[in-house]
Design an enzyme around this catalytic site. Structure first.
Site, PDB file in Angstrom:
ATOM      1  N   GLY A   1      45.146  45.036  43.632  1.00  0.00           N
ATOM      2  CA  GLY A   1      43.889  46.010  42.845  1.00  0.00           C
ATOM      3  C   GLY A   1      42.866  46.447  43.589  1.00  0.00           C
ATOM      4  O   GLY A   1      42.282  47.528  43.390  1.00  0.00           O
TER       5      GLY A   1
ATOM      6  N   ASP B   1      36.522  37.680  37.966  1.00  0.00           N
ATOM      7  CA  ASP B   1      36.430  37.425  36.664  1.00  0.00           C
ATOM      8  C   ASP B   1      35.999  35.604  36.519  1.00  0.00           C
ATOM      9  O   ASP B   1      34.988  35.509  36.531  1.00  0.00           O
ATOM     10  CB  ASP B   1      37.806  37.585  35.969  1.00  0.00           C
ATOM     11  CG  ASP B   1      37.968  37.475  34.515  1.00  0.00           C
ATOM     12  OD1 ASP B   1      37.029  36.830  33.866  1.00  0.00           O
ATOM     13  OD2 ASP B   1      38.559  38.169  33.918  1.00  0.00           O
TER      14      ASP B   1
END
Length: 184
Positions: A46, A105
């Site tokens: 990512g 996150d």
């Protein structure tokens, strides 16, 4: 004809907003590391989009290496177990390490990898994330550099994915809930 854009509920961050913020981060990191060589470690897959752009915005001597680590698999929530499937090959002893990820996150992966690299005799380690979902944090970690604090919505694009898809979106968008609801 259906495209990946059709699965996006709304655009959260435009490519222009991302480019502007990456330039600001690059300038700040260049200043903070003045006269020092950086070893940028990009968490794949990512962060590749963000790390590539960020590396071009940093004016210091820099080496780049990569790690693959995950606590998600193909799901939408962390498993809590961090698995490293590709480790750095660069010698980081006594080096200034900049760990780059696309999003924090829960912070589980970011903290585990940061702690792992710190234990390898680095001169310093700082962390940078393009996006930060502070309200979901369970691990005790805050990035040293953050592009954007974002709401607790499932985002994709600019490297962020859902089950490996949507990384190629040129912006960061909120994925329609029905897309990931289909998988469960």
């Amino acid at each position: 004809m259906r495209t990946v854009h059709d699965d996006v509920k709304k655009v959260l961050l435009t490519r222009e907003q991302i480019d502007e913020r990456v330039a600001e981060l690059g300038a700040q990191i260049s200043k903070d590391y003045a006269g020092k060589e950086i070893v940028m470690i990009c968490l794949l897959s990512g962060a590749a989009w963000f790390a590539t752009d960020l590396s071009r915005a940093i004016e210091n001597d820099m080496r780049m290496d990569f790690m693959v680590a995950s606590s998600y698999g193909n799901g939408t929530t962390t498993s809590g177990n961090v698995k490293v499937s590709l480790d750095v090959r660069t010698d980081i002893v006594n080096k200034h390490v900049l760990l780059v990820d696309d999003i924090i996150d829960t912070g589980t992966t970011f903290k585990a990898i940061s702690d792992m690299l710190s234990s390898r005799g680095v001169a310093s380690i700082k962390t940078v994330a393009l996006c930060d979902k502070k309200e979901r944090r369970t691990a005790e970690i805050e990035a040293d550099y953050v592009g954007f604090v974002i709401p607790d919505e499932f985002v994709v694009g600019f490297g962020l994915d859902y089950a490996g898809n949507y990384r190629n979106l040129p912006y960061i968008g909120v994925l329609k809930p029905e897309v990931y609801a289909r998988a469960h």
